[in-house]
Scaffold this motif. Sequence first.
Motif, mmCIF file in Angstrom:
data_model
loop_
_atom_site.group_PDB
_atom_site.id
_atom_site.type_symbol
_atom_site.label_atom_id
_atom_site.label_comp_id
_atom_site.label_asym_id
_atom_site.label_seq_id
_atom_site.Cartn_x
_atom_site.Cartn_y
_atom_site.Cartn_z
ATOM 1 N N ARG A 3 -57.257 34.802 14.350
ATOM 2 C CA ARG A 3 -56.949 36.001 15.133
ATOM 3 C C ARG A 3 -55.564 35.892 15.766
ATOM 4 N NH1 ARG A 3 -61.174 38.676 19.453
ATOM 5 N NH2 ARG A 3 -60.155 40.707 19.613
ATOM 6 N N LYS A 4 -54.802 36.975 15.690
ATOM 7 C CA LYS A 4 -53.454 36.982 16.248
ATOM 8 C C LYS A 4 -53.515 36.917 17.764
ATOM 9 C CE LYS A 4 -49.085 39.490 15.808
ATOM 10 N NZ LYS A 4 -48.419 40.681 15.233
ATOM 11 N N THR A 5 -52.760 36.002 18.350
ATOM 12 C CA THR A 5 -52.822 35.792 19.799
ATOM 13 C C THR A 5 -51.675 36.450 20.551
ATOM 14 O OG1 THR A 5 -51.569 33.712 19.653
ATOM 15 C CG2 THR A 5 -53.988 33.577 19.469
ATOM 16 N N HIS A 6 -50.734 37.046 19.815
ATOM 17 C CA HIS A 6 -49.599 37.658 20.498
ATOM 18 C C HIS A 6 -49.102 38.858 19.699
ATOM 19 C CE1 HIS A 6 -47.483 35.244 17.492
ATOM 20 N NE2 HIS A 6 -46.448 36.038 17.678
ATOM 21 N N PHE A 7 -48.293 39.664 20.362
ATOM 22 C CA PHE A 7 -47.697 40.843 19.733
ATOM 23 C C PHE A 7 -46.209 40.793 20.020
ATOM 24 C CE2 PHE A 7 -46.830 45.088 18.448
ATOM 25 C CZ PHE A 7 -47.897 45.516 17.686
ATOM 26 N N GLN A 8 -45.409 40.800 18.962
ATOM 27 C CA GLN A 8 -43.958 40.668 19.097
ATOM 28 C C GLN A 8 -43.290 42.032 19.059
ATOM 29 O OE1 GLN A 8 -42.135 37.610 19.512
ATOM 30 N NE2 GLN A 8 -40.653 39.168 20.150
ATOM 31 N N PHE A 9 -42.577 42.360 20.131
ATOM 32 C CA PHE A 9 -41.762 43.569 20.182
ATOM 33 C C PHE A 9 -40.294 43.181 20.011
ATOM 34 C CE2 PHE A 9 -45.657 44.737 22.348
ATOM 35 C CZ PHE A 9 -45.911 46.008 21.858
ATOM 36 N N LYS A 10 -39.408 44.160 19.995
ATOM 37 C CA LYS A 10 -37.997 43.875 19.753
ATOM 38 C C LYS A 10 -37.383 42.997 20.839
ATOM 39 C CE LYS A 10 -36.730 47.848 16.891
ATOM 40 N NZ LYS A 10 -35.971 49.122 16.788
ATOM 41 N N GLN A 11 -37.727 43.263 22.100
ATOM 42 C CA GLN A 11 -37.082 42.543 23.199
ATOM 43 C C GLN A 11 -38.013 41.633 23.986
ATOM 44 O OE1 GLN A 11 -34.302 44.708 25.672
ATOM 45 N NE2 GLN A 11 -34.087 46.341 24.165
ATOM 46 N N PHE A 12 -39.290 41.633 23.680
ATOM 47 C CA PHE A 12 -40.215 40.766 24.407
ATOM 48 C C PHE A 12 -41.461 40.507 23.567
ATOM 49 C CE2 PHE A 12 -41.254 45.132 25.524
ATOM 50 C CZ PHE A 12 -42.642 45.165 25.463
ATOM 51 N N GLU A 13 -42.227 39.514 24.001
ATOM 52 C CA GLU A 13 -43.468 39.136 23.340
ATOM 53 C C GLU A 13 -44.616 39.253 24.329
ATOM 54 O OE1 GLU A 13 -43.833 35.543 20.567
ATOM 55 O OE2 GLU A 13 -44.864 34.840 22.379
ATOM 56 N N VAL A 14 -45.765 39.708 23.850
ATOM 57 C CA VAL A 14 -46.948 39.821 24.696
ATOM 58 C C VAL A 14 -48.036 38.904 24.155
ATOM 59 C CG1 VAL A 14 -48.748 41.329 25.624
ATOM 60 C CG2 VAL A 14 -46.422 42.203 25.333
ATOM 61 N N GLN A 15 -48.366 37.860 24.890
ATOM 62 C CA GLN A 15 -49.535 37.052 24.588
ATOM 63 C C GLN A 15 -50.749 37.780 25.149
ATOM 64 O OE1 GLN A 15 -49.642 34.150 22.903
ATOM 65 N NE2 GLN A 15 -47.421 33.865 22.653
ATOM 66 N N HIS A 16 -51.795 37.920 24.336
ATOM 67 C CA HIS A 16 -52.964 38.664 24.817
ATOM 68 C C HIS A 16 -54.293 38.022 24.409
ATOM 69 C CE1 HIS A 16 -52.753 41.455 20.992
ATOM 70 N NE2 HIS A 16 -52.865 40.166 20.695
ATOM 71 N N ASP A 17 -54.260 36.752 24.056
ATOM 72 C CA ASP A 17 -55.485 36.087 23.606
ATOM 73 C C ASP A 17 -56.510 35.919 24.722
ATOM 74 O OD1 ASP A 17 -53.308 34.218 24.402
ATOM 75 O OD2 ASP A 17 -54.905 32.717 24.265
ATOM 76 N N ARG A 18 -56.063 35.866 25.991
ATOM 77 C CA ARG A 18 -56.990 35.712 27.115
ATOM 78 C C ARG A 18 -57.192 37.024 27.872
ATOM 79 N NH1 ARG A 18 -53.264 32.014 28.450
ATOM 80 N NH2 ARG A 18 -53.194 32.668 30.632
#
Length: 242
Positions: A3-18
């Motif tokens: 399962r993907k634990t993060h989402f990569q945007f152009k200027q930032f990354e969002v970790q969302h596994d928790r």
Amino acid sequence: MKRKTHFQFKQFEVQHDRSTMKVGTDAVLLGAWAHVANATRILDIGTGSGIIALMAAQRTPSTTQIDAVEIEGQDAAQAAENFLASPWSERLHIHVAPIQDYPPSPPFHPYLYDVILSNPPFFINSQEPPNKRRHEARHTVTLDHASLLAAADRLLQPQGTLNVVLPYTEGLQFIDLAKQHGFFCTRQYSFRTREGKPIERWLLEFSRKERATETGEILLYKEKLEWSDSYVELTRDFYLKL
């Protein structure tokens, strides 16, 4: 498949596994759609992983301060990590509290905000999911809509705006409830997957000053799985593939 634990945007990354709620279209829509460019202070209610607050930070000047309130400690901790890893860490601030108790007692300064953003719980009368954290994030248990509007009334500048994303029926009910709290819908955009499909979400802006409502529509797809021009235009500053 892992399962993907993060989402990569152009200027930032969002970790969302928790995080209780993963990065989804609702948050991206609101984060890209709300008018925030001229705001000095912004409040994100129920920030979750922090994605809407991060999108607001990308879209505002370096002087804009953004507070994010989250009742769930695990989500707040992940949002704090995402804020710290972003280019805007010095102006993103996480607060672990129910919005009904925010701001806390002194010495916290009782700021008023130019813009409030919220992707709020929206299921009012529906079957509860088995996961308690997910239930509270999606259902109006810890934050009913009247409480959200009361918080906006207490925390907004006189000319400030409240911006929310809600499903079709709940959005229409929210518009009526907002009037009872002295707020008028000043922008109302529908979102649907493609032409001819039912409206799935409302993007709504509210102000204390009544005026003609700006309306519009955003489609996700135009042909097969090709994103529509309206969705691309709205999100082009965020998605990597645009």
